[in-house]
Enzyme design. Structure first.
Site, PDB file in Angstrom:
ATOM      1  N   LYS A 275      39.724  43.188  36.987  1.00  0.00           N
ATOM      2  CA  LYS A 275      39.577  41.891  37.620  1.00  0.00           C
ATOM      3  C   LYS A 275      40.849  41.540  38.389  1.00  0.00           C
ATOM      4  O   LYS A 275      40.804  40.939  39.453  1.00  0.00           O
ATOM      5  CB  LYS A 275      39.293  40.854  36.540  1.00  0.00           C
ATOM      6  CG  LYS A 275      39.046  39.485  37.102  1.00  0.00           C
ATOM      7  CD  LYS A 275      38.628  38.529  36.031  1.00  0.00           C
ATOM      8  CE  LYS A 275      39.513  37.300  35.979  1.00  0.00           C
ATOM      9  NZ  LYS A 275      39.919  36.759  37.251  1.00  0.00           N
ATOM     10  N   ARG A 276      41.980  41.950  37.833  1.00  0.00           N
ATOM     11  CA  ARG A 276      43.247  41.641  38.497  1.00  0.00           C
ATOM     12  C   ARG A 276      43.343  42.274  39.884  1.00  0.00           C
ATOM     13  O   ARG A 276      43.889  41.686  40.805  1.00  0.00           O
ATOM     14  CB  ARG A 276      44.431  42.060  37.622  1.00  0.00           C
ATOM     15  CG  ARG A 276      45.305  40.863  37.259  1.00  0.00           C
ATOM     16  CD  ARG A 276      46.355  41.202  36.235  1.00  0.00           C
ATOM     17  NE  ARG A 276      45.771  41.782  35.035  1.00  0.00           N
ATOM     18  CZ  ARG A 276      46.225  42.876  34.436  1.00  0.00           C
ATOM     19  NH1 ARG A 276      47.261  43.519  34.910  1.00  0.00           N
ATOM     20  NH2 ARG A 276      45.630  43.329  33.335  1.00  0.00           N
TER      21      ARG A 276
END
Ligand code: GLU
Length: 513
Positions: A275-276
């Protein structure tokens, strides 16, 4: 008769579905569909500590948006809880099946494949710490189990006393010593592991009367008659234990086949897509927007304006290839073409630009009326009321330049509203002393033209330029400046014919003022 194909997608509801999870679901779907089999959804929620409210609903909605809803395990949009013809193995949520698993764990104890262990978590922590201090790692395995607090070393009487006394015990698998476990993976081929390298995993816990992932997963795959397990690579290390469990239960000859899918990698190929990375590089990693219980919002492909079929097409090709140059596949074509043999062993690098390219291709394939329908809400929100024909014509002029419908407005605003300001750089470059008079003359001619269609406008303007010896570049750019406000957009005659005579002349005259 050949065995019916029954595959399952078995997520744990610990958060939103990552696009890697969607790909696992998609490959299961395609595999089942191609064989006329069943694609089953099972929720593996035996780890109550990691349960996240809303995650289950999210998973169901995401699969539905992608067009790959399971055909077993769901009833009226929810996880099936009561067995019927369509959902014979309900409930499909493991927490509601908790009563099933204990007897399987105890069966293994009775057969000598498992044992009771009483070690407290503080005792285990201490052993871990002590081992660390000498630079080692503590593993609950064949080399230490005889010296630990479990049923292998106590009498029958003591065992029953202790089982009655408290519920601080677990059932562990007794991993055999020095056995070569031979496994087959449909993607990776033959794999061998020596059982001595494996630990004695917990199968069932008395404290919460729940199985661990391993026991519940294997038991349910058997009870639900799963024929093939297609799952992420992170489960490959569990495969030897799962093989041993099938053997211990006496199910080796009805064991499903296994395929472990490689990871989706970051755009630079260095590590798992997270997600980062999405936050950092500006792309979603979730199919739908996710509102975490804490309030944090993560973007989704749906909300970013992707078409589900474009998203699915893109995902299918991350890790699988058809063996040809073809890239655009609808779901039916994917079903036809898909095979596990063409799924690659190595990780698949995610390319956000390619994802946009897929959407652009799907956008181009759409007819003008559908695109106009999709664009309308944006226009209405700006207070613009135009008919379908007008919007379709506007869309036809700009669709080739857009990857998403949400880009339509900035590409076509001037087709709906007059410019509010004029680009000074364009003016500095093309505007001359003679320009106002020239544009005035053009506007006067436009007023008296018989037909105000694209061809007639083009003809008229080029005729005027030729007759008067004007500079085409300067005239056309300044005309566009007054119509659009800057140098973007389709041909000047296209714009004028769509916005109409009155609006064209008013924009020129207002600009000249
Ligand atoms: N519950 C596991 C997961 O969350 C499923 C693994 C499997 O498919 O066996 O991915």
């Amino acid at each position: 008769m050949a065995k019916e194909t029954r595959v399952r997608f078995a997520p744990s509801p610990t958060g939103p579905l990552h696009m890697g999870g969607v790909r696992t679901a998609l490959y299961n779907y395609l595999y089942a569909k191609k064989r006329g089999g069943k694609f089953i959804l099972r929720i593996e929620d035996t780890d109550s500590q990691r349960f996240v409210p809303g995650a289950e609903e999210y998973i169901i909605e995401a699969l539905e948006w992608c067009g790959i809803s399971p055909n077993e395990g769901i009833k009226e949009g929810k996880i099936a809880e009561i067995a019927d013809k369509e959902n014979p193995y309900a409930p499909y949520r493991q927490s509601q099946r908790r009563g099933i698993y204990r007897k399987y764990a105890e069966e293994l104890v009775d057969k000598g494949f498992a044992y009771y262990a009483f070690d407290t978590s503080s005792a285990l922590d201490k052993m871990r710490k002590d081992a660390e201090e000498t630079g080692e790692t503590f593993t609950y395995n064949h080399s230490v189990r005889e010296s630990l607090d479990n049923s292998l070393t106590i009498s029958k009487e003591e065992l029953s006393r202790r089982l009655d006394e408290s519920d601080h015990w677990v059932i562990r698998f007794k991993m055999p010593i020095d056995k070569i476990i031979k496994m087959t993976d449909l993607i990776r081929g033959e794999i061998e592991v020596n059982s001595s390298t494996l630990d004695d995993k917990v199968l069932w816990k008395a404290a919460d009367e729940l199985p661990t992932y391993h026991l519940a997963n294997v038991v349910d795959d058997r009870l639900m008659e799963i024929s093939d397990v297609i799952r992420g690579e992170e489960w490959l290390p569990s495969l030897p234990l799962h093989y041993m469990l099938y053997e211990a239960f006496g199910w080796s000859d009805i064991r499903p086949s296994f395929a472990h899918l490689s990871l989706l990698l970051k755009p630079d190929g260095k590590g798992k897509l997270s997600k980062r990375d999405g936050d950092r590089l500006g792309f979603p990693v979730f199919p739908l927007e996710w509102r975490a219980p804490g309030g944090e919002i993560s973007s989704g492909y749906r909300e970013e304006g992707y078409y589900p079929d474009a998203f699915i097409n893109m995902l299918a090709l991350l890790g699988w290839n058809p063996g040809t140059q073809q890239e655009i596949f609808n779901l039916n074509e994917l079903t036809e073409a898909f095979s596990l043999e063409r799924v690659v062993k190595s990780g698949a690098k995610f390319n956000p630009e390619k994802a946009k390219w897929f959407n652009q291709e799907y956008l181009r394939q759409r007819d003008l009326l559908s695109l106009a329908e999709e664009f309308k809400p944006f226009l209405i929100s700006k207070g613009i009321d135009k008919n379908d024909e007008y919007i379709s014509s506007a869309v036809s002029m700009i669709k080739e330049r857009a990857s998403f419908v949400k880009e339509f407005w900035s590409l076509s605003d001037f087709l709906f509203t007059a410019p509010q300001s004029y680009d000074t750089a364009v003016k500095a470059k093309f505007w001359k002393e003679s320009t106002p008079a020239i544009l005035k003359e053009i506007s006067e001619s436009l007023k008296v033209m018989e037909n105000f269609d694209k061809e007639s406008i083009e003809q008229k303007i080029s005729q005027l330029i030729k007759e008067n010896g004007w500079q085409t570049g300067s005239v056309m750019n300044c005309l566009r400046l007054l119509l659009v406000g800057e140098s973007k957009g389709p041909g000047v005659a296209d714009i004028m014919s769509l916005i109409g005579r009155e609006e064209s002349i008013s924009r020129v005259e207002r600009g000249l003022e």
